[in-house]
Structures are given as C-alpha cells and as structure tokens.
Design a protein around this motif. Structure first.
Motif, PDB file in Angstrom:
ATOM      1  N   ALA A 212       0.594  -0.987   0.036  1.00 33.62           N
ATOM      2  CA  ALA A 212       0.108   0.130   0.008  1.00 33.62           C
ATOM      3  C   ALA A 212       0.927   1.219  -0.083  1.00 33.62           C
ATOM      4  O   ALA A 212       0.966   1.970   0.762  1.00 33.62           O
ATOM      5  N   HIS A 213       1.746   1.207  -0.998  1.00 34.06           N
ATOM      6  CA  HIS A 213       2.773   2.444  -1.018  1.00 34.06           C
ATOM      7  C   HIS A 213       2.174   3.830  -1.447  1.00 34.06           C
ATOM      8  O   HIS A 213       0.854   3.596  -1.836  1.00 34.06           O
ATOM      9  N   THR A 214       2.702   4.758  -0.791  1.00 31.36           N
ATOM     10  CA  THR A 214       2.360   6.177  -1.294  1.00 31.36           C
ATOM     11  C   THR A 214       2.690   6.535  -2.722  1.00 31.36           C
ATOM     12  O   THR A 214       3.569   5.627  -3.353  1.00 31.36           O
ATOM     13  N   VAL A 215       2.260   7.408  -3.235  1.00 32.85           N
ATOM     14  CA  VAL A 215       2.517   7.796  -4.690  1.00 32.85           C
ATOM     15  C   VAL A 215       3.770   8.136  -4.668  1.00 32.85           C
ATOM     16  O   VAL A 215       4.587   7.883  -5.813  1.00 32.85           O
ATOM     17  N   ARG A 216       4.667   8.833  -3.702  1.00 33.47           N
ATOM     18  CA  ARG A 216       6.179   8.951  -3.929  1.00 33.47           C
ATOM     19  C   ARG A 216       6.908   7.633  -3.931  1.00 33.47           C
ATOM     20  O   ARG A 216       7.716   7.534  -4.702  1.00 33.47           O
ATOM     21  N   GLN A 217       6.378   6.671  -2.986  1.00 34.32           N
ATOM     22  CA  GLN A 217       7.179   5.314  -2.918  1.00 34.32           C
ATOM     23  C   GLN A 217       6.941   4.628  -4.488  1.00 34.32           C
ATOM     24  O   GLN A 217       7.759   4.000  -4.905  1.00 34.32           O
ATOM     25  N   VAL A 218       5.641   4.842  -5.044  1.00 32.27           N
ATOM     26  CA  VAL A 218       5.380   4.127  -6.167  1.00 32.27           C
ATOM     27  C   VAL A 218       6.253   4.814  -7.365  1.00 32.27           C
ATOM     28  O   VAL A 218       6.809   3.920  -8.084  1.00 32.27           O
ATOM     29  N   TYR A 219       6.425   6.101  -7.428  1.00 36.33           N
ATOM     30  CA  TYR A 219       7.281   6.661  -8.349  1.00 36.33           C
ATOM     31  C   TYR A 219       8.862   6.142  -7.984  1.00 36.33           C
ATOM     32  O   TYR A 219       9.218   5.913  -9.066  1.00 36.33           O
TER      33      TYR A 219
END
Length: 295
Positions: A212-219
């Motif tokens: 359940a990553h944050t958008v920053r982590q996904v990027y």
C-alpha cells in the motif's frame, strides 16, 4: 534446519514488524520437504532480530552499505547448504502447508531451472495494485521456454523473487546481476531462458503479498524499475505514451473498482489516489529508462 537440508530458504529482513511472525509461522508449518532458513538482516531496530532469534534459523547480519537486492540474495546462495534455493520476502505469507513442496516439485524435471509462486493480494491492498496482481498472477500454470522464433522475451521473463526457487548450482554459475538496483529476478530469468532453460509459473504454490505504497514510493520504485530495464531490455517510451498509458490504466482501474464488491463510500475514497498512482508508475518508469541504468 540441518546440514542435510534439501532446500535453503533465503529471507532478507529489515524492520519487518509483527508480520514477520506470520511469515515464519507459515514457513515452519511446511510439510514434505527438509529445509533450512537463512535470514539476512540489514540493521533492524524494531524487534526483528528478537523475532528471528526465537526460530531455529541461521542469521547473517549485514550493514546498509552491504545490502542490495541482487547482492544480498547472492550472499544467501553462497551460504546455502541445500541443492535448491528458495527466495522469500519478509512480507509474503505462504498459504497452506504445501506451499514449499508445490513450489519445488517442478524441479524434478531436469530441464527446469526455476519456479515461482502465485501472489494474491493482502487485505487492504489498493484496487489498482490488486488489479495488477490478478492480471500478473492468474490461476493458470505456465511453462516458459523460448521457441524457435525466440518468443516475446520481455513477457516470458516475468519472474519474481517474492517467492521462487532455483537450482543452487545454476545460481552459482549464473549469479544475479549486482549492477542492477532492482528487477534482478527478471534479468536473471531473461538470461536463463536465453541459455535454453525452462521456467515454471506454479499457481498452486501461493503467497499473500501486496503493498500500500504512497504515490512518492510508487514513483521511486518504478523509477528504479526503469533504471534496471534500461540495462538489459530497454522499452521505447515517450511522454505521449506515458500519458496515454496512465489514462488507459486509470480507466481500467475505475471500472475494476466499481465492479468489485464493497460499499460506495469505500470505493469513492480510493478515487483520488488511483490516477495519481498510475501516472507515478508510468512517469517513474519512463524517467528511469532515460537514465540508461545510471546509478
């Protein structure tokens, strides 16, 4: 567990949290195989080391500077006593007592180099990731090898160290590429298929695993994917294809979301993050590719 272990399970850890107990409980409940567990911990400070100490495993400690996804796993292969090496991550929970036996069974065929498990989403998995997991890990077994025409090597090289196994001798002869930041599993599969080996996707062997990553982590994660793919299988992308792909996948995510069970309130809460996640994935991968693998 013993020097006579047929299988060595390599488990990298770092601040794994209470979920590590669920993973280890599931591992030690496995039936039908003699195995050892080798945990390689990177400076955990959250009680992970205490959790590991309560288990009959071998513990190797490394520093942050010594850790890398491929390098740490290569270290585990060198430490292993078993002829079969199993890679497992600290948040992948094996389903059922035959996960391991089912995973390694295809290696009875001498043409098979490696096998990987099916992944199913964990509770609370974001709908976009749940859709990706269901598409990427269907309940259909697959035996992958290159045909006379070469096949689609990028698609065939799908492979995952979340839960997989391989012959130790082959991993020693063809170690994971330590120049890669991530996706070392797919690059290794890419090389092994080109060398004439067979790889099996075994959906009867199942682990529960998702993020359940944050958008920053996904990027950041997809930027690293792009850097890695640029090294061994560059994929042509442009900003136009990035935006078109993000829109296409977002529409698919929304359709998937509203066709899934659940309350309207719960579904509406996911809407803002879905488009941002898809754009972060596509843009991060695109920009990572443009670095041409530079660190």
């Amino acid at each position: 567990m013993t020097a006579e272990a047929a299988v060595s399970i390599i488990l990298p850890t770092h601040d794994a949290g209470p979920d590590l107990d669920r993973v280890l409980d599931a591992v030690y409940a496995q039936e039908g195989s003699t195995f050892e567990v080798i945990a390689i911990d990177t400076e955990s400070t959250d009680g992970t080391l205490e959790r590991l100490a309560r288990r009959p495993l071998r513990l190797e400690k490394i520093t942050r500077d010594q850790f890398s996804h491929p390098g740490t796993r290569n270290r585990g292969v060198r430490l292993a006593r078993g002829a079969i090496v199993v890679f497992l991550v600290q948040d992948a929970i094996p389903r059922g007592p035959r996960w391991l036996a089912t995973l390694i069974a295809p290696l009875e065929d001498p043409r098979v180099a490696a096998v990987y498990s099916r992944q199913v989403p964990r509770e609370g998995c974001p709908p976009g990731e749940r859709r990706d997991i269901e598409r990427g890990a269907p309940p259909v077994r697959r035996v992958k090898r290159l045909g006379a025409d070469g096949g689609d090597l990028l698609e065939l090289s799908a492979f995952s160290h979340v839960a997989s196994c391989a012959r130790r001798a082959l991993l020693l002869e063809h170690p994971l590429n330590e120049d890669l930041p991530m996706v070392e599993d797919r690059e290794w599969c890419h090389r092994i298929l080109k060398a004439g080996w067979t790889v099996v996707y075994e959906p009867a062997s199942v682990v529960a695993h998702s993020h359940a990553h944050t958008v920053r982590q996904v990027y950041r994660r997809h930027f690293d994917y792009g850097r890695a793919f640029a090294r061994f299988h560059p994929v042509p992308t442009t900003l136009a294809t990035v935006l078109a792909g993000a829109v296409w996948e977002t529409v698919g995510d929304y359709r998937y979301l509203f066709e899934s069970p659940g309350s309207s309130r719960s579904k509406l809460s996911w809407i803002p993050g879905i488009a941002a996640r898809r754009l972060a994935m596509k843009l991060g991968f695109h920009r990572g590719l443009k670095t041409r693998g530079a660190r």
